[in-house]
Design a protein around this motif. Sequence first.
Motif, PDB file in Angstrom:
ATOM      1  N   ILE A 277       0.924  -1.133  -0.037  1.00  0.00           N
ATOM      2  CA  ILE A 277       0.022   0.039   0.012  1.00  0.00           C
ATOM      3  C   ILE A 277       0.733   1.438  -0.109  1.00  0.00           C
ATOM      4  N   LEU A 278       2.069   1.213   0.770  1.00  0.00           N
ATOM      5  CA  LEU A 278       2.589   2.513   0.858  1.00  0.00           C
ATOM      6  C   LEU A 278       3.470   2.495  -0.374  1.00  0.00           C
ATOM      7  N   TYR A 279       3.950   1.507  -1.165  1.00  0.00           N
ATOM      8  CA  TYR A 279       4.617   1.798  -2.539  1.00  0.00           C
ATOM      9  C   TYR A 279       3.424   2.160  -3.545  1.00  0.00           C
ATOM     10  N   ILE A 280       2.323   1.643  -3.510  1.00  0.00           N
ATOM     11  CA  ILE A 280       1.338   1.875  -4.689  1.00  0.00           C
ATOM     12  C   ILE A 280       0.515   3.057  -4.449  1.00  0.00           C
ATOM     13  N   ARG A 281       0.131   3.137  -3.159  1.00  0.00           N
ATOM     14  CA  ARG A 281      -1.005   4.568  -2.778  1.00  0.00           C
ATOM     15  C   ARG A 281      -0.750   4.800  -1.426  1.00  0.00           C
TER      16      ARG A 281
ATOM     17  N   LEU B 103      11.503   6.079   0.631  1.00  0.00           N
ATOM     18  CA  LEU B 103      12.121   7.398   0.812  1.00  0.00           C
ATOM     19  C   LEU B 103      11.081   8.589   0.198  1.00  0.00           C
ATOM     20  N   ARG B 104      10.318   8.064  -0.752  1.00  0.00           N
ATOM     21  CA  ARG B 104       9.325   9.181  -1.017  1.00  0.00           C
ATOM     22  C   ARG B 104       8.508   9.628   0.015  1.00  0.00           C
ATOM     23  N   LEU B 105       8.123   8.962   0.916  1.00  0.00           N
ATOM     24  CA  LEU B 105       7.280   9.215   2.081  1.00  0.00           C
ATOM     25  C   LEU B 105       7.631  10.033   2.832  1.00  0.00           C
ATOM     26  N   LYS B 106       6.818  10.913   3.509  1.00  0.00           N
ATOM     27  CA  LYS B 106       7.196  11.821   4.523  1.00  0.00           C
ATOM     28  C   LYS B 106       7.525  11.463   6.034  1.00  0.00           C
ATOM     29  N   GLY B 107       8.350  12.164   6.603  1.00  0.00           N
ATOM     30  CA  GLY B 107       8.573  11.792   8.119  1.00  0.00           C
ATOM     31  C   GLY B 107       8.130  10.419   8.637  1.00  0.00           C
ATOM     32  N   ALA B 108       7.060  10.600   9.262  1.00  0.00           N
ATOM     33  CA  ALA B 108       6.412   9.482  10.273  1.00  0.00           C
ATOM     34  C   ALA B 108       6.205   8.417   9.402  1.00  0.00           C
ATOM     35  N   PHE B 110       7.683   7.215   6.797  1.00  0.00           N
ATOM     36  CA  PHE B 110       8.774   6.635   6.283  1.00  0.00           C
ATOM     37  C   PHE B 110       9.202   5.551   7.619  1.00  0.00           C
ATOM     38  N   ALA B 111       9.328   6.448   8.748  1.00  0.00           N
ATOM     39  CA  ALA B 111       9.781   5.843   9.875  1.00  0.00           C
ATOM     40  C   ALA B 111       8.986   4.524  10.129  1.00  0.00           C
ATOM     41  N   ILE B 112       7.380   4.370   9.840  1.00  0.00           N
ATOM     42  CA  ILE B 112       6.794   3.378  10.315  1.00  0.00           C
ATOM     43  C   ILE B 112       6.870   2.393   9.196  1.00  0.00           C
ATOM     44  N   ALA B 113       7.027   2.876   7.914  1.00  0.00           N
ATOM     45  CA  ALA B 113       7.231   1.880   6.757  1.00  0.00           C
ATOM     46  C   ALA B 113       8.242   1.017   7.018  1.00  0.00           C
ATOM     47  N   THR B 114       9.604   1.596   7.536  1.00  0.00           N
ATOM     48  CA  THR B 114      10.536   0.710   7.546  1.00  0.00           C
ATOM     49  C   THR B 114      10.445  -0.170   8.700  1.00  0.00           C
ATOM     50  N   VAL B 115       9.834  -0.195   9.526  1.00  0.00           N
ATOM     51  CA  VAL B 115       9.545  -1.130  10.768  1.00  0.00           C
ATOM     52  C   VAL B 115       9.137  -2.359  10.258  1.00  0.00           C
ATOM     53  N   ALA B 190      15.362  22.840  -0.786  1.00  0.00           N
ATOM     54  CA  ALA B 190      16.576  22.176  -1.073  1.00  0.00           C
ATOM     55  C   ALA B 190      16.287  21.651  -2.714  1.00  0.00           C
ATOM     56  N   GLU B 191      15.266  21.352  -3.080  1.00  0.00           N
ATOM     57  CA  GLU B 191      14.952  20.882  -4.468  1.00  0.00           C
ATOM     58  C   GLU B 191      15.191  22.078  -5.290  1.00  0.00           C
ATOM     59  N   ALA B 192      14.596  23.308  -5.065  1.00  0.00           N
ATOM     60  CA  ALA B 192      14.825  24.334  -5.889  1.00  0.00           C
ATOM     61  C   ALA B 192      16.255  24.964  -5.945  1.00  0.00           C
ATOM     62  N   MET B 193      17.098  24.381  -4.944  1.00  0.00           N
ATOM     63  CA  MET B 193      18.276  24.822  -4.965  1.00  0.00           C
ATOM     64  C   MET B 193      19.221  23.852  -5.579  1.00  0.00           C
ATOM     65  N   GLY B 194      18.532  23.026  -6.394  1.00  0.00           N
ATOM     66  CA  GLY B 194      19.420  21.971  -7.014  1.00  0.00           C
ATOM     67  C   GLY B 194      19.985  20.813  -6.406  1.00  0.00           C
ATOM     68  N   ILE B 195      19.351  20.555  -5.259  1.00  0.00           N
ATOM     69  CA  ILE B 195      19.670  19.367  -4.549  1.00  0.00           C
ATOM     70  C   ILE B 195      18.784  18.198  -4.823  1.00  0.00           C
ATOM     71  N   ASN B 196      19.335  17.193  -5.363  1.00  0.00           N
ATOM     72  CA  ASN B 196      18.566  15.871  -5.468  1.00  0.00           C
ATOM     73  C   ASN B 196      18.048  15.116  -4.307  1.00  0.00           C
ATOM     74  N   THR B 197      17.363  15.472  -3.585  1.00  0.00           N
ATOM     75  CA  THR B 197      16.885  15.238  -2.111  1.00  0.00           C
ATOM     76  C   THR B 197      16.628  13.721  -2.103  1.00  0.00           C
ATOM     77  N   TYR B 198      15.968  13.174  -2.946  1.00  0.00           N
ATOM     78  CA  TYR B 198      15.647  11.849  -2.994  1.00  0.00           C
ATOM     79  C   TYR B 198      16.882  10.944  -3.213  1.00  0.00           C
ATOM     80  N   GLY B 199      17.925  11.390  -4.317  1.00  0.00           N
ATOM     81  CA  GLY B 199      19.020  10.736  -4.306  1.00  0.00           C
ATOM     82  C   GLY B 199      20.020  10.849  -3.007  1.00  0.00           C
TER      83      GLY B 199
END
Lengths: 293, 593
Positions: A277-281, B103-108, B110-115, B190-199
């Motif tokens: 879900i996190l990946y897709i939506r 890493l496209r996810l924001k803040g919390a 991302f934290a939860i997804a990694t668990v 940061a993006e507007a300053m030419g930083i590839n934030t995702y990378g």
Amino acid sequence: MDIVIQSIIAGLLVGVSYAVLATGLALIVGVMKIINFAHAEFAVLGMYFPAYWFLQWWGIDPFISAFLAIPIYFVLGFILHRLLLERLAGSKDAENSSLIITMGLSLLIANLILIGWSGAPRVINQPYTTATWSIGTILINHAQTYSLVISLVFIVGLFLFLNKTLTGKAIKAAADDPEGCAYMGINLRFVHGLAFAVAIAMTGAGGILMATYRPFSPFFGESIIIILFASVILGGMTSISGAFFGALIIGLIQQLSAFVLPVDLQNVAVFTVLVLILYIRPEGLFGKKGRVV
Amino acid sequence: MTDYPPILIVCVACVLFSYVLGPDRYIQRIILLVVIWAAASSSFNIISGYAGQIVFGFMMFVGAGAYTSGLLFKFLAISPWLGMWLGAGVAVIISLIIGIPTLRLKGAFFAIATVAFPLITIPILNHVGVQEVSIPFIGKGASSMQFRDMRYYVFIGIVLLGIILTVVRAIESSCFGYRLKALKQNETAAEAMGINTYGAKLMSFCVSAGLAALVGTLYSFGILYVMTTEAAFGFLIIIRVLSITIVGGMSTVWGPPLAACLLVPLGEWLNSQFGSRYPGVQDVIYGLALIIVILYMPEGIWGKIRRVLSASGTAAVDSRESVAVIRKGDVIKPESVQTSLKLNPNENSILFTESISKFFGGVCALDQVSLRIPRGKITGVIGPNGSGKTTLFNVINGFFPPQSGRIIFEGLDITNHSPHANCKQGIGRTFQIPQVFSNMTILENIITGAINRSKNLRDAHMAARKIALDMGLNRRVHEPALGLTLWETKVLEFSRALATQPALLLIDEPMAGLNSEEADHLGEMIKGIAASGVTIVVIEHNVHSLLRIVDYMVGLDDGKRVAEGLPQEVVNNPQIIKAYLGSRWKEEHHAGS
């Protein structure tokens, strides 16, 4: 066929028991825009106190304790919000800080339970704990049925509170547009405290309902917190009804996955769905896409 | 280069300290634990401290290292000296699998997804039968990383810690460190300053993961001996690592080692004293430490020490004069700009849009907008609120990809380019609500722009100094951007954008909130920038001030381009008057002229 129906029923029963906790979590996420990592610990705490100890000391039935827990946990939630979370609100790093502080809180609660009441698994032994109704070959546990009914009462109660009372509407408004609320004379600090308290009250009571039919131990929270997050994320993060259906879906996945996966991999199915879900939506099944800039 | 000797000195001191204490297993085990947790926390610090992405599933990488080297040793007799690097490789691959989508996810989120990942891994490993792996003691000593004297493990651990601290310090003092610092504070800017934030986030995630896996090998061979999935992938690891990093201070080199020296021995002592009666006492301490530090000392122990030290060092320079003083006749002359790309120098338009459309849900923010931006001129964009002006900038800039249409910049199709790529290509941007990095100093803010066009940090530093001087910001370059007035903040944002040496600068409502004197001065500034060769597009509601500076104008209404041409033509366009300027404008304007 019966076994499928049995699994679906089991899935819905488990799902609704998660839903009580997950709707509370969604309320916190929606109103306060923070993540409560200690959410499940309040359910575990409720299993011990009041449920287990009230039964031991005074013979109070856990289903009555579930209602007694609501004011107790409401006050506890309100106080914890005052002490820990209130001062983080509005800071730039509120999201990460509150995640970390609630992580600390969950450690504290789980280990204090361990120190105070030992790590031995506990069971609540009441006539309904193991009794079942049978419809054909389908068995339904008494305690789970009672829990289902009371859970639905709690969830409907939360909906009525949020949609029909002025206080509830203030909470919903604060979730939508905090700045606008501040201009309309709504005390945001108070409303946040209230939302947190209501959510914790739901969770404490919801934990007790779970304890009526399953054994529990101090670290039970660790095993369900991510399930709750999965429900909330599935439901679109801030939507309470979304979290309710998210929890039902998770319950069903957990039970139905037993047909294709070994039992010990049940949660793997749930977490895999969460990751997918996190990946897709990332906005969830029921969530809306927001603007980025 | 003066940064690294302290790391060497501390590591040598630790080795000597451990050696002098003798072979007592209990004491050496505690020292080893301190070193291991310090090293694991320092690697956690890269992604979670410096890059600001808290990874709750960090145990995944420690566990991957431990299990890879442990299993290879047990079943294939591969030496852990090789196994630790293979483990690091596995961890890096896992970090890519986890990081690329999450890493496209924001803040919390991302934290939860990694668990979820360690929680998936534990049952699967249990299921395939490696719930418990005892590492056989083959008595070959050094070649199999198995020693009876714990001091050898401590030595290995300290070498590892030294390597990790060096990596952390190298990141901190590099251009990459600047990019992380910037994206942690404000990803949009940061993006507007030419930083590839995702990378940049992905890169730091991989480095963190790889280093953590090296620590994982030492953990399994030096401490665990019998690995269980729970010990290698369980919450215990993230609890230790998170507490130590937070207590010591995120984004500091010395915070995690310092906190490990305090928390680990305290926890072990409590455990030995009260552990049998109160089994969870150690984690109570970690939990309390987390709560107290977040509430009362969010910058951590080392962060606090550093602030006290730097406050006593620079207190003398604090003068409260204005940073950017407006003086009459100040002419801003930024460096004339050279973009890497000049395909059509004879083409007199620098940028085209071809019928671009952008919808938000059912709302049409831009409807088939086609326009051209003349090279070397100042183009004004006007239109009522909600007419799509800022959306136009966001689409050109790359924050929102358009649903249809093309954007051509200097003959190059940039339709689906990201903001950071566009910045490198030569499109600069300032925001309606200034987006400066408020915890960075003025100079550091400008440096984040300048690193795009500099070979190294030193060059960027010099370039930023020059721009600060040009823009009148040189007096207090070392003060944080947080306390600046609106005017100063805007000047800073302009300076930062100019540091990226743009060929085209998009300026969003620069005069909003400024008084008339400041607005006039800003107009002069924009003219000065244009005179140095930068093409400018500016959105502004202050039409009178705008008319004084622009050469060309575009009028938008309801997502459509309704007028384009010379300024006087546009402001006299009946549709613009009806939708935006109002009929009184016409009367006043005609009366005036």
